[in-house]
Write an enzyme that holds these catalytic residues in place. Structure first.
Site, short mmCIF file in Angstrom:
data_model
loop_
_atom_site.label_atom_id
_atom_site.label_comp_id
_atom_site.label_asym_id
_atom_site.label_seq_id
_atom_site.Cartn_x
_atom_site.Cartn_y
_atom_site.Cartn_z
N LYS A 1 0.73 -0.92 0.05
CA LYS A 1 -0.04 0.07 -0.05
C LYS A 1 0.88 1.17 0.09
CE LYS A 1 -1.56 1.40 3.87
NZ LYS A 1 -0.86 2.79 3.98
N ASP B 1 -5.30 0.00 8.91
CA ASP B 1 -4.80 -0.05 7.38
C ASP B 1 -5.31 -1.39 6.70
OD1 ASP B 1 -3.63 2.48 7.36
OD2 ASP B 1 -1.65 1.63 7.21
#
Length: 287
Positions: A10, A137
């Protein structure tokens, strides 16, 4: 029967710290994309739940008592009423504690993979809800699609339509703990930033880079104070031919460089010091 799942990195193309809640958690505004590097997870049915590690970054997790992958697997088993287990193998390629969500990506991959292996039948929204208590996350990593992240990371909005582009990720080989970066930022007395104004779409990588250049990563300065080699990486990235933008991702120490094409990102990777971890290519596209 062995199931396989990719766990893509990410990358935060910008990151603004917009406020702080009463409980101490910071509020963020960020644009997250995925790729081009990933960990890999494999699983097959087994009587108990186990996790084996390999890969070039696997040793960094060897002493971890309760990997996020196992925590995600147990949460899914409890939610789906699964009595059996799975033999999991994580091939760790992404640097640990590096600002590209490696542990979160691994946990999300475990949810996707075991949902199939166990026939749990949960949809994407249910997996994201299951992921939220495990880490801020992890929900965005379940679909692994570009998204606007707000709140503490739990509020996910559609991202602008992204153009074709290339992305180069580079890490100086040093871990950097996220809590330490936030503490350093608080100690510096830095204020908060406004939410970004983003278009509905970008027509080209050049247009996207120009808009992103007007934004920033509010964690970059405190991360640089804690880990000066980040500055060396950023300087090297900004000196690369055809680079459109270079910036730190997340809380560091991984940095990225944006290019017009995946081929340009791959070619640029070869120009950097051999001691640095790097991965160049295009954005990850699930499915």
């Amino acid at each position: 029967m062995t199931e396989h799942e990719a766990a893509p990195a990410k990358v935060n193309l910008f990151l603004h710290v917009t406020g702080r809640r009463a409980d101490g958690y910071h509020l963020l505004d960020s644009l997250a994309v995925f790729g081009p590097a990933c960990d890999a997870l494999a699983a097959e049915p087994a009587p108990a739940l186990t996790l084996a590690l390999d890969g070039p970054q696997g040793a960094a997790l060897a002493g971890e008592p309760d990997n996020l992958v196992l925590r995600a697997a147990r949460a899914l088993a409890a939610r789906a009423g699964v009595a059996g287990g799975a033999a999991l193998r994580l091939t760790k390629r992404l640097p640990v504690a590096s600002g590209i969500g490696g542990g979160s990506a691994d946990a999300a991959a475990a949810l996707r993979l075991l949902n199939r292996l166990w026939g749990a039948g949960l949809d994407e929204a249910a997996l994201m809800a299951l992921a939220a208590p495990l880490g801020a996350d992890i929900p965005v990593c379940v679909p692994s699609r570009p998204a606007r992240m707000q709140g503490v990371g739990e509020r996910l909005l559609p991202a602008p339509r992204l153009p074709p582009c290339g992305l180069l990720l580079v890490n100086p080989g040093l871990p950097l703990a996220t809590p330490a970066v936030f503490r350093a930022r608080a100690a510096s007395g830095a204020g908060f930033s406004p939410e970004a104004a983003l278009p509905a779409a970008w027509a080209s990588a050049e247009a996207m880079a120009a808009d992103l250049a007007r934004l920033g990563n509010d964690l970059e300065a405190p991360a640089l104070a804690l880990c000066p080699p980040i500055g060396e990486v950023l300087a090297a990235l900004r000196a690369l031919p055809r680079v459109l933008l270079a910036r730190m991702s997340g809380s560091g120490a991984t940095c990225f460089a944006l290019f017009a094409t995946p081929a340009a990102a791959e070619a640029a990777a070869a120009l950097l010091p051999a001691a640095w971890w790097r991965a160049g290519g295009g954005l990850y596209a699930p499915g």
